[in-house]
Every structure is written in C-alpha cells, then in structure tokens.
Design a protein around this motif. Structure first.
Motif, PDB file in Angstrom:
ATOM      1  N   VAL A 222       0.880  -1.164   0.000  1.00  0.00           N
ATOM      2  CA  VAL A 222       0.000   0.000   0.000  1.00  0.00           C
ATOM      3  C   VAL A 222       0.918   1.214   0.000  1.00  0.00           C
ATOM      4  N   LEU A 223       1.206   1.728  -1.181  1.00  0.00           N
ATOM      5  CA  LEU A 223       2.199   2.782  -1.315  1.00  0.00           C
ATOM      6  C   LEU A 223       1.643   4.110  -0.816  1.00  0.00           C
ATOM      7  N   ALA A 224       2.475   4.826  -0.073  1.00  0.00           N
ATOM      8  CA  ALA A 224       2.091   6.150   0.409  1.00  0.00           C
ATOM      9  C   ALA A 224       2.306   7.182  -0.687  1.00  0.00           C
ATOM     10  N   GLN A 225       1.371   8.104  -0.817  1.00  0.00           N
ATOM     11  CA  GLN A 225       1.492   9.155  -1.804  1.00  0.00           C
ATOM     12  C   GLN A 225       2.446  10.235  -1.313  1.00  0.00           C
ATOM     13  N   ASP A 226       3.094  10.906  -2.273  1.00  0.00           N
ATOM     14  CA  ASP A 226       3.957  12.021  -1.918  1.00  0.00           C
ATOM     15  C   ASP A 226       3.123  13.152  -1.330  1.00  0.00           C
ATOM     16  N   THR A 227       3.677  13.813  -0.329  1.00  0.00           N
ATOM     17  CA  THR A 227       2.975  14.923   0.311  1.00  0.00           C
ATOM     18  C   THR A 227       3.864  16.150   0.370  1.00  0.00           C
ATOM     19  N   GLN A 228       3.238  17.305   0.513  1.00  0.00           N
ATOM     20  CA  GLN A 228       3.970  18.550   0.676  1.00  0.00           C
ATOM     21  C   GLN A 228       4.235  18.803   2.156  1.00  0.00           C
ATOM     22  N   PRO A 229       5.390  19.375   2.487  1.00  0.00           N
ATOM     23  CA  PRO A 229       5.674  19.664   3.899  1.00  0.00           C
ATOM     24  C   PRO A 229       4.665  20.650   4.470  1.00  0.00           C
ATOM     25  N   GLU A 230       4.324  20.454   5.730  1.00  0.00           N
ATOM     26  CA  GLU A 230       3.360  21.321   6.395  1.00  0.00           C
ATOM     27  C   GLU A 230       3.893  21.733   7.755  1.00  0.00           C
ATOM     28  N   LYS A 231       3.429  22.891   8.213  1.00  0.00           N
ATOM     29  CA  LYS A 231       3.729  23.365   9.560  1.00  0.00           C
ATOM     30  C   LYS A 231       2.406  23.633  10.260  1.00  0.00           C
ATOM     31  N   LYS A 232       2.174  22.913  11.365  1.00  0.00           N
ATOM     32  CA  LYS A 232       0.910  23.020  12.072  1.00  0.00           C
ATOM     33  C   LYS A 232       1.137  23.362  13.539  1.00  0.00           C
ATOM     34  N   ARG A 233       0.213  24.180  14.065  1.00  0.00           N
ATOM     35  CA  ARG A 233       0.256  24.511  15.488  1.00  0.00           C
ATOM     36  C   ARG A 233      -1.125  24.231  16.068  1.00  0.00           C
ATOM     37  N   ILE A 234      -1.176  23.397  17.077  1.00  0.00           N
ATOM     38  CA  ILE A 234      -2.438  22.982  17.678  1.00  0.00           C
ATOM     39  C   ILE A 234      -2.472  23.485  19.117  1.00  0.00           C
ATOM     40  N   THR A 235      -3.446  24.333  19.409  1.00  0.00           N
ATOM     41  CA  THR A 235      -3.543  24.920  20.744  1.00  0.00           C
ATOM     42  C   THR A 235      -4.229  23.966  21.713  1.00  0.00           C
ATOM     43  N   MET A 236      -3.590  23.729  22.834  1.00  0.00           N
ATOM     44  CA  MET A 236      -4.141  22.930  23.921  1.00  0.00           C
ATOM     45  C   MET A 236      -3.975  23.746  25.204  1.00  0.00           C
ATOM     46  N   GLU A 237      -4.991  24.519  25.544  1.00  0.00           N
ATOM     47  CA  GLU A 237      -4.869  25.509  26.609  1.00  0.00           C
ATOM     48  C   GLU A 237      -4.558  24.892  27.979  1.00  0.00           C
ATOM     49  N   LYS A 238      -5.000  23.643  28.205  1.00  0.00           N
ATOM     50  CA  LYS A 238      -4.772  23.018  29.510  1.00  0.00           C
ATOM     51  C   LYS A 238      -3.347  22.488  29.666  1.00  0.00           C
ATOM     52  N   ALA A 239      -2.622  22.431  28.563  1.00  0.00           N
ATOM     53  CA  ALA A 239      -1.266  21.874  28.608  1.00  0.00           C
ATOM     54  C   ALA A 239      -0.318  22.809  29.346  1.00  0.00           C
ATOM     55  N   MET A 240       0.669  22.223  30.006  1.00  0.00           N
ATOM     56  CA  MET A 240       1.653  23.005  30.751  1.00  0.00           C
ATOM     57  C   MET A 240       2.876  23.331  29.907  1.00  0.00           C
TER      58      MET A 240
ATOM     59  N   SER B 103       8.380  18.751   7.643  1.00  0.00           N
ATOM     60  CA  SER B 103       7.113  19.104   8.279  1.00  0.00           C
ATOM     61  C   SER B 103       7.341  19.364   9.762  1.00  0.00           C
ATOM     62  N   GLN B 104       6.417  20.124  10.336  1.00  0.00           N
ATOM     63  CA  GLN B 104       6.574  20.530  11.728  1.00  0.00           C
ATOM     64  C   GLN B 104       5.206  20.593  12.400  1.00  0.00           C
ATOM     65  N   VAL B 105       5.121  20.018  13.591  1.00  0.00           N
ATOM     66  CA  VAL B 105       3.886  20.061  14.372  1.00  0.00           C
ATOM     67  C   VAL B 105       4.229  20.504  15.788  1.00  0.00           C
ATOM     68  N   VAL B 106       3.478  21.463  16.303  1.00  0.00           N
ATOM     69  CA  VAL B 106       3.647  21.928  17.679  1.00  0.00           C
ATOM     70  C   VAL B 106       2.288  21.881  18.361  1.00  0.00           C
ATOM     71  N   THR B 107       2.218  21.266  19.527  1.00  0.00           N
ATOM     72  CA  THR B 107       0.989  21.246  20.310  1.00  0.00           C
ATOM     73  C   THR B 107       1.261  21.821  21.683  1.00  0.00           C
ATOM     74  N   GLY B 108       0.236  22.466  22.276  1.00  0.00           N
ATOM     75  CA  GLY B 108       0.388  23.032  23.605  1.00  0.00           C
ATOM     76  C   GLY B 108      -0.212  24.417  23.687  1.00  0.00           C
TER      77      GLY B 108
END
Length: 429
Positions: free
Chosen positions: A233-251, A416-421
């Motif tokens: 099951v071959l994975a398709q090529d993807t474009q790099p992404e930068k995402k920021r997910i807010t989690m207000e309760k996180a320290m 790609s970059q993901v930040v949560t918090g």
C-alpha cells in the motif's frame, strides 16, 4: 601475570561475530527459526504474524483480535488461562503492529511441554468472549480520552498524519473505530490472518523436548502460505506542512520536526543513521547540548530514524517550555543547517561512532536480543550481511560523506513541523 595497574590496550573492533538464527520448516511448511544461547533455563517462543493494520477489514480489528487471544478458548476461560500462566511463572504477551504482529511466550525450559500446547490453543482456538471485548473497548476508550489531553500524544499522531494522509501508517485511532468493533470482526481477522499464518522464533536455553513439542503441536496444522504474501500500500507524496495545535490546559509544548525518508534497504540508510546520531541520537548529541544543556528549554530532545517495510521517516521530538518553543525550533533548524554547511569534526564523529558501536555490542549479549537482531533484518528483507556492512560503514564513513548526506536529505524546506500546547506567553515591553 597480568599487571592490573595498567589499562588494557585499546584496539579497534574490525569484526563482529553475531551468533545467527537458524531456519528450517515444519512438516506443514511453517518457517521455524531457532537460536540456542544463554545459560539460564529460560526460553522465548514468539509467533511472528504477517498481519497488522494493513490487513484490517475494519480499523482496530488487529489490535482487539490480538488483545483477546488469551481471554478464552474452546476449552479454557480467560481466568483459567491466566491462572495457568501464573502458576508456571510464565508470561504471554501480544502486540499488534502496522505490518507485523506477535504472540510471545516466556517460560522456564522445564515447563515448555506444558505451555506450548496452551500457546497453540490461544492462536488456533481463541473464541473472543463478547464480555471481554466490551471490557477491552471500555479500557481503550478511557485511554484515548486521557491521551488526547497529552500534547506529546497529539503531536505524534498529527505528525504521522501529515506524513501519511489516507494511509495505514498515519491513521489515528478514533472513538468511532473502537466503538464499531464487534466479536465478528475479531473472529474474521483471526481466521484470515492469525490462525496458521505465522512463523515461529525460538530463542534461549531450550532442550530437545522443546523442539519436539513445537514440531508436534504446530507442525500438523493446515498452513495458508498464500496469505503470507504482502500486499503493498504505497504512500502518496505529500507537501511539507507546519501546524500549530492549541491545547490551553497543557503546561508545555510538544514538537515534532521531520520528513519521510528511506527504508533499511536503501544504500544511504547507514549514513543517515550516523548523521542522526550526531544531531540527536544520544545524550551527547548536538541537540542535547544546545537545547537542553546550553539553553535549558527541555529535559530531553531526540532525533530518530524510523524504518518500516514500505517506507520510513525521520523525526525530532521534544517537550519544551511553552515560552521557549519558537526559539527552540529556530535553534533546531540552526543545528541542521550547520550539518549541511560544515564538516563534522573528526573527534566528534569518532565519539559518535564509538557510542553507536558500543550500543550495538551491548545489544547482542543474550539469546532474546540475538533473536531481535534476527527480526531486525529478516522482517525487513535483508540478511545478516547487513551487520557486516554496518561495521564496515561505521569505520569508513567520513565527514565529507555525512556533509553530502545532510545536503541531500535535510533541506529544512522539505520538513514538516507540528507543535501542540498552549500559546507562548507574549513578551511584555
């Protein structure tokens, strides 16, 4: 007489003699791998199942099917199985993966004759009691609810989704998936992908009786060799992404930076692994020195090569103070850019090589770890020559080689970059 006031002379290691797993086939064609080593009268019998998420007709069927194998058979209840395993001081583990799953029995050699029939019964005659399924579903829903409050869990899931959208490698577990599973899904997955669809790996200080019992109880079943063929099951090529997910309760914030790369069979895999070691592969790496020791942004930061059968990815991970996450990310990219523009000093490269070699040598000291080394090559379609190439490359790879590798694979524009918090606190004037 040895003069113990003087340290022994240091010599380079030029050859690693790994004790190898041997392979034959049972009467029904099931592959039987074995390695006898160690002095303790302990064995591990592992069933390697060529199935996981890739084989599921319904999401999570593999997890629940494997998780319920020891909860009841045609002749024993889950409680009776548990009591029997405890009585003999044994342990049974199951693990459902993406591409492979395992069922493992650890026990004393003298009890193999009693417990091998039980192991066969679990994988051949499990009945998946409905009440036990509901208990496991409830537990998984509770765990998922807790994990979704953890920035590291959310960051890891979202990062894999970014690299592998609409693909089993990146599919997260959802409440709907768990709630939809029923006993028929487990029975179907078991019948098609677990029952008689495994290879056997025996390791430890076993005796002839252990081998005879395995051949007796596993060699007469009807095998399904066609079901061992792997569907790609071959994975398709993807474009790099930068995402920021807010989690207000996180320290604090959790970050992931990386990209899809290559598998173990690729000729550049070793150089990338060594380069990864320099950047963030151990406690003395550049990221640990910069982000942890010098800046104090985190307790730990690591970079990892993650090879799989059909693809692979590379990832930097860390939990960072919320007010420092942007600066930490900027410093990470600076360290990557240095590796792309400057040769690694010979002394630093030698230190990293010695660490990697030391870790490898410490990982081949017992029969169970030798079995793991076998799986690490066999399941990925390479042979023991992989380890010979490992040592040769370790000695011969130069700073110039790694500079070229970094320039080829580590362009930040492709990552790609993901930040949560929580959102970083705004600086006051």
């Amino acid at each position: 007489m040895v003069d113990r006031t003087k340290a022994p002379e240091a010599r380079p290691i030029t050859h690693i003699d790994i004790e190898q797993v041997q392979t034959e086939h049972l009467e029904n064609g099931i592959p039987f791998h074995f390695i006898k080593a160690g002095t303790q009268e302990v064995v591990k019998i592992e069933l390697l199942i060529n199935a996981g998420s890739f084989r599921e007709a319904r999401p999570q069927a593999s997890f629940f099917a494997l998780g319920l194998l020891a909860e009841g058979t045609a002749t024993k209840t889950g409680s009776e199985i548990s009591q029997m395993v405890d009585f003999y001081g044994a342990q049974i583990d199951t693990s459902a993966g993406l591409e492979f799953s395992t069922v493992s029995l650890y026990c004393l050699t003298k009890h193999c004759g009693t417990l091998i029939p039980l192991l066969r019964e679990l994988v051949e005659e499990s009945v998946f009691p409905k009440e036990e399924l509901e208990i496991l579903k409830s537990r998984q829903l509770h765990n998922l609810e807790i994990n979704r409050e953890r920035p590291s869990f959310v960051a890891g899931n979202r990062f894999k989704q970014t690299l592998y959208p609409d693909h089993p490698y990146g599919k997260p577990v959802t409440e709907a998936d768990i709630e939809a599973i029923n006993r028929e899904d487990c029975l179907e997955f078991h019948k098609k992908w677990i029952k008689n669809n495994y290879q056997i790996l025996l390791s430890g200080n076993y005796d002839d009786n252990t081998v005879a019992e395995i051949k007796k109880h596993f060699g007469q079943n009807t095998a399904y060799p066609d079901s061992r063929k792997r569907k790609e099951v071959l994975a398709q090529d993807t474009q790099p992404e930068k995402k920021r997910i807010t989690m207000e309760k996180a320290m604090q914030c959790s970050l992931r930076i990386g990209k899809r790369l290559i598998t173990k069979t690729h000729p550049d895999f070793f150089n990338l692994s060594l380069l990864n070691g320099v950047l963030g592969g151990y406690f003395g790496s550049r990221l640990m020195k910069k982000i942890r020791e010098e800046k104090g942004y985190t307790y730990g930061i690591h970079s990892t090569m993650i090879p799989m059968i059909q693809d692979g990815y590379w990832m930097i991970s860390a939990d960072v103070k919320a007010e420092s996450v942007d600066q930490a990310i900027a410093d990470i990219y600076k360290e990557i850019e240095i590796l792309r523009t400057e040769k690694i000093p010979a002394k630093e490269l030698e230190l990293t090589k010695n660490y990697i070699l030391g870790q490898f040598l410490s990982s081949i000291t017992n029969p169970f770890s030798l079995a793991e080394k076998f799986k690490a090559v066999y399941l990925y379609g390479v042979g023991y020559s992989y380890y010979d190439d490992f040592l040769e490359n370790l000695h011969n790879t130069t700073p110039e080689d790694l500079l070229a590798t970094a320039q080829k694979y580590w362009d930040p524009a492709t990552m790609s970059q993901v930040v949560t918090g929580p959102k970083p606190a705004e600086n006051e004037d």
